[in-house]
Design a protein around this motif. Structure first.
Motif, PDB file in Angstrom:
ATOM      1  N   LYS A   1       0.835  -1.196   0.000  1.00  0.00           N
ATOM      2  CA  LYS A   1       0.000   0.000   0.000  1.00  0.00           C
ATOM      3  C   LYS A   1       0.874   1.252   0.000  1.00  0.00           C
ATOM      4  N   VAL A   2       0.439   2.255  -0.744  1.00  0.00           N
ATOM      5  CA  VAL A   2       1.186   3.512  -0.820  1.00  0.00           C
ATOM      6  C   VAL A   2       0.218   4.686  -0.702  1.00  0.00           C
ATOM      7  N   LYS A   3       0.768   5.850  -0.407  1.00  0.00           N
ATOM      8  CA  LYS A   3       0.012   7.092  -0.411  1.00  0.00           C
ATOM      9  C   LYS A   3       0.534   7.957  -1.543  1.00  0.00           C
ATOM     10  N   LEU A   4      -0.353   8.720  -2.165  1.00  0.00           N
ATOM     11  CA  LEU A   4       0.071   9.635  -3.215  1.00  0.00           C
ATOM     12  C   LEU A   4       0.784  10.818  -2.560  1.00  0.00           C
ATOM     13  N   LYS A   5       1.831  11.278  -3.213  1.00  0.00           N
ATOM     14  CA  LYS A   5       2.673  12.323  -2.639  1.00  0.00           C
ATOM     15  C   LYS A   5       2.096  13.709  -2.921  1.00  0.00           C
ATOM     16  N   LYS A   6       2.008  14.527  -1.886  1.00  0.00           N
ATOM     17  CA  LYS A   6       1.499  15.887  -2.034  1.00  0.00           C
ATOM     18  C   LYS A   6       2.361  16.690  -3.003  1.00  0.00           C
ATOM     19  N   GLY A   7       1.717  17.428  -3.882  1.00  0.00           N
ATOM     20  CA  GLY A   7       2.427  18.251  -4.855  1.00  0.00           C
ATOM     21  C   GLY A   7       2.761  17.528  -6.142  1.00  0.00           C
ATOM     22  N   SER A   8       2.645  16.211  -6.137  1.00  0.00           N
ATOM     23  CA  SER A   8       2.950  15.422  -7.332  1.00  0.00           C
ATOM     24  C   SER A   8       1.714  15.272  -8.212  1.00  0.00           C
ATOM     25  N   SER A   9       1.954  15.094  -9.508  1.00  0.00           N
ATOM     26  CA  SER A   9       0.859  14.920 -10.465  1.00  0.00           C
ATOM     27  C   SER A   9       0.737  13.446 -10.862  1.00  0.00           C
ATOM     28  N   TYR A  10      -0.483  13.000 -11.005  1.00  0.00           N
ATOM     29  CA  TYR A  10      -0.756  11.606 -11.368  1.00  0.00           C
ATOM     30  C   TYR A  10      -1.789  11.558 -12.492  1.00  0.00           C
ATOM     31  N   ARG A  11      -1.577  10.629 -13.393  1.00  0.00           N
ATOM     32  CA  ARG A  11      -2.515  10.441 -14.497  1.00  0.00           C
ATOM     33  C   ARG A  11      -3.483   9.316 -14.145  1.00  0.00           C
ATOM     34  N   ILE A  12      -4.756   9.566 -14.374  1.00  0.00           N
ATOM     35  CA  ILE A  12      -5.775   8.546 -14.131  1.00  0.00           C
ATOM     36  C   ILE A  12      -5.889   7.688 -15.388  1.00  0.00           C
ATOM     37  N   GLY A  13      -5.534   6.436 -15.297  1.00  0.00           N
ATOM     38  CA  GLY A  13      -5.518   5.582 -16.481  1.00  0.00           C
ATOM     39  C   GLY A  13      -4.149   5.599 -17.120  1.00  0.00           C
ATOM     40  N   SER A  14      -3.909   4.667 -18.030  1.00  0.00           N
ATOM     41  CA  SER A  14      -2.571   4.488 -18.584  1.00  0.00           C
ATOM     42  C   SER A  14      -2.204   5.468 -19.687  1.00  0.00           C
ATOM     43  N   GLY A  15      -3.204   6.098 -20.346  1.00  0.00           N
ATOM     44  CA  GLY A  15      -2.853   7.015 -21.424  1.00  0.00           C
ATOM     45  C   GLY A  15      -4.040   7.763 -21.990  1.00  0.00           C
ATOM     46  N   SER A  16      -3.764   8.581 -23.014  1.00  0.00           N
ATOM     47  CA  SER A  16      -4.809   9.412 -23.615  1.00  0.00           C
ATOM     48  C   SER A  16      -5.821   8.606 -24.414  1.00  0.00           C
ATOM     49  N   ASN A  17      -5.479   7.357 -24.766  1.00  0.00           N
ATOM     50  CA  ASN A  17      -6.393   6.537 -25.554  1.00  0.00           C
ATOM     51  C   ASN A  17      -7.273   5.648 -24.676  1.00  0.00           C
ATOM     52  N   THR A  18      -7.217   5.856 -23.372  1.00  0.00           N
ATOM     53  CA  THR A  18      -8.053   5.075 -22.456  1.00  0.00           C
ATOM     54  C   THR A  18      -9.304   5.858 -22.100  1.00  0.00           C
ATOM     55  N   TRP A  19     -10.139   5.273 -21.251  1.00  0.00           N
ATOM     56  CA  TRP A  19     -11.415   5.895 -20.887  1.00  0.00           C
ATOM     57  C   TRP A  19     -11.262   7.275 -20.271  1.00  0.00           C
ATOM     58  N   SER A  20     -10.133   7.503 -19.553  1.00  0.00           N
ATOM     59  CA  SER A  20      -9.932   8.767 -18.837  1.00  0.00           C
ATOM     60  C   SER A  20      -9.364   9.869 -19.715  1.00  0.00           C
ATOM     61  N   ARG A  21      -8.988   9.533 -20.941  1.00  0.00           N
ATOM     62  CA  ARG A  21      -8.430  10.500 -21.897  1.00  0.00           C
ATOM     63  C   ARG A  21      -7.185  11.213 -21.359  1.00  0.00           C
ATOM     64  N   GLY A  22      -6.421  10.505 -20.531  1.00  0.00           N
ATOM     65  CA  GLY A  22      -5.159  11.055 -20.035  1.00  0.00           C
ATOM     66  C   GLY A  22      -5.292  12.135 -18.989  1.00  0.00           C
ATOM     67  N   LYS A  23      -6.426  12.191 -18.288  1.00  0.00           N
ATOM     68  CA  LYS A  23      -6.665  13.215 -17.265  1.00  0.00           C
ATOM     69  C   LYS A  23      -5.627  13.100 -16.149  1.00  0.00           C
ATOM     70  N   THR A  24      -5.005  14.234 -15.777  1.00  0.00           N
ATOM     71  CA  THR A  24      -4.038  14.254 -14.676  1.00  0.00           C
ATOM     72  C   THR A  24      -4.592  15.072 -13.512  1.00  0.00           C
ATOM     73  N   VAL A  25      -4.071  14.780 -12.332  1.00  0.00           N
ATOM     74  CA  VAL A  25      -4.525  15.457 -11.134  1.00  0.00           C
ATOM     75  C   VAL A  25      -3.334  15.669 -10.197  1.00  0.00           C
ATOM     76  N   THR A  26      -3.293  16.801  -9.515  1.00  0.00           N
ATOM     77  CA  THR A  26      -2.225  17.122  -8.570  1.00  0.00           C
ATOM     78  C   THR A  26      -2.733  16.939  -7.147  1.00  0.00           C
ATOM     79  N   VAL A  27      -1.943  16.264  -6.331  1.00  0.00           N
ATOM     80  CA  VAL A  27      -2.338  15.977  -4.957  1.00  0.00           C
ATOM     81  C   VAL A  27      -2.174  17.217  -4.093  1.00  0.00           C
ATOM     82  N   ARG A  28      -3.236  17.570  -3.359  1.00  0.00           N
ATOM     83  CA  ARG A  28      -3.219  18.737  -2.483  1.00  0.00           C
ATOM     84  C   ARG A  28      -3.041  18.336  -1.035  1.00  0.00           C
TER      85      ARG A  28
END
Length: 361
Positions: free
Chosen positions: A334-361
Motif C-alpha cells: 500500500k502507498v500514499k500519493l505524494k502531495k504536490g505530485s501529479s498523477y494520471r488517471i488511467g494508462s494514457g490518452s487513448n483510455t477511458w480517462s483521456r489522459g486526465k491528470t490530477v495534482t495531490v493537495r
C-alpha cells in the motif's frame, strides 16, 4: 548503360513503394486464418472425471474456448457451435447441443470439436448415490439448479442482473466451502501442505458447470459492451473535473452512473468485492494510476493499482486503495500519493480517462 540506369531506377522505386502497396492490399486470407485459430481445453479435473448414473448436464460448460485473430473471444463450448460425440453411447450419450446423460456404469470418451480443434475427455459413470452428499454439496446443488435456465442471446440490465446474481451466489457459496466443493461442482479436499484446495475426480454437482458459461455469456454479451472504463464501451465515462488527496482521488463525471454501467462493472471486475452482489446500488472497478514524473531506470513511469467505487445515480467516482507492485517480493504494498505530485488517471490518452491528470493537495 543509360537504359540500364533507367530500369534500375524503376526497380528501386517499385521496391520503395511495394511495402505500402502490400499494406493497402486486402488481407482476407490472413484474417480468416487468424480468426479461425483457437484453443480448447477441459477445465475440470485433469484425468478421468466421475459422474453418477442418471446425471444430466451440458458438458460443453467444462470446455474453455479461446479464439484469436481480428476478434478475440473467450468462453465455453456451450456458447459456440461445437460438435459432440460419445465413444460408448450405452454408458453415456450426448446430443448436438452437448447435453450429456449418464446412462449406465462404465467408461466412455466424449469428444468435443470446434474449428479443427478437439478435446477428448474420459468419463467414468458410477452408480447413483456413490458420492457422499455432504451439506456443502446439497447447498451448491440448490443454488446451481437456478442456473439451468436457457441463457438469452440478448442480455439487458434487468435479465443480466438476475443471471449475475445466480452465478455470483454459486461462486460465493463455493468459496465459503472451499475445501468441500468447487464452483463447477467437483468435490474438493484440502492438501496436506498449503492452502489451495484441489479437485477430486468426483463431479457431484455437474449442473454447477453452468457458472462458467453464465459468466462468459455475461461478459461477452453485456459486460464488455457496457463496461464504463473500457474503450470498447459505448458508455465510456467522461471526466468533468478531478481532485486528489494522498488517500483519495475524487472524480466528477459529466453523466450519472446508471444500472447498466453498475452491472457491467460488476461482471468485468468479478471477485473484486463480493459485497456488491447484495445490492444494485454500487460497483467496484480496477484502475491504474500513473506517476507522471517518477520513472524507473528503464524510463517506465511508476504506476499503482487502485480501486474505484461508482454508485447508481451519482456522477462521482471515488478512487482509493493505492498499491505498488514490488517485483523483488512478488507482492503489492500500500502507498500514499505524494502531495504536490501529479498523477494520471488511467494508462494514457487513448483510455477511458483521456489522459486526465490530477495534482495531490
Amino acid at each position: 548503360m543509360k537504359r540500364f540506369k533507367i530500369r534500375l531506377a524503376v526497380f528501386l522505386s517499385i521496391l520503395m513503394v511495394l511495402p505500402s502497396v502490400i499494406m493497402a492490399l486486402p488481407v482476407a486470407t490472413t484474417e480468416v486464418l487468424a480468426a479461425d485459430a483457437c484453443n480448447m481445453y477441459w477445465s475440470g479435473y485433469y484425468g478421468t472425471t466421475e459422474v453418477e448414473q442418471g446425471q444430466k448436464f451440458y458438458i460443453g460448460d467444462f470446455v474453455n474456448v479461446t479464439t484469436y485473430g481480428s476478434k478475440f473471444w473467450t468462453g465455453t463450448a456451450s456458447l459456440i457451435s461445437a460438435s459432440y460425440s460419445s465413444s460408448n453411447a450405452s454408458v453415456a450419450s450426448v446430443n448436438k447441443k452437448g447435453y450429456f446423460k449418464a446412462i449406465a456404469p462404465g467408461k466412455t470418451k466424449i469428444t468435443i470439436r470446434y474449428k479443427g480443434k478437439k478435446v477428448i475427455q474420459s468419463i467414468q459413470v458410477v452408480e447413483a448415490g456413490a458420492f457422499t452428499e455432504t451439506e456443502a454439496v446439497l447447498g451448491l446443488r440448490k443454488r446451481a439448479d437456478k442456473l439451468k435456465k436457457k441463457i438469452p442471446s440478448k442480455i439487458t440490465a434487468k435479465s443480466g442482473y438476475t443471471l449475475y446474481k445466480f452465478a455470483a451466489d454459486v461462486k460465493a457459496y463455493a468459496d465459503k466451502h472451499l475445501y468441500e466443493v468447487s464452483e463447477n461442482g467437483y468435490i474438493t479436499e484440502k492438501p496436506e501442505y498449503g492452502n489451495n484446495a484441489y479437485r477430486t475426480a468426483k463431479l457431484a454437482v455437474p449442473q454447477a458447470g453452468r457458472y462458467s458459461t453464465y459468466m462468459a455469456a455475461l461478459k461477452n454479451n453485456f459486460g464488455y459492451k457496457n463496461n464504463p472504463t473500457s474503450t470498447r464501451s459505448a458508455k465510456v465515462m467522461q471526466i468533468s473535473s478531478a481532485s486528489a488527496k494522498p488517500n483519495l482521488i475524487t472524480v466528477k463525471l459529466k453523466k450519472k452512473i446508471d444500472i447498466t454501467q453498475i452491472l457491467a462493472a460488476r461482471i468485468c471486475n468479478d471477485g473484486l468485492k463480493n459485497e456488491q452482489i447484495k445490492g444494485k446500488g454500487k460497483a467496484y472497478i480496477r484502475l491504474e494510476i500513473i506517476n507522471t514524473k517518477k520513472k524507473d531506470k528503464y524510463g517506465i513511469p511508476e504506476s499503482y493499482s487502485a480501486v474505484g467505487e461508482i454508485r447508481q445515480g451519482s456522477s462521482v467516482l471515488k478512487i482509493r486503495s493505492f498499491k505498488k507492485y514490488i517485483s523483488q517480493k512478488s507482492t503489492y504494498a500500500k502507498v500514499k500519493l505524494k502531495k504536490g505530485s501529479s498523477y494520471r488517471i488511467g494508462s494514457g490518452s487513448n483510455t477511458w480517462s483521456r489522459g486526465k491528470t490530477v495534482t495531490v493537495r
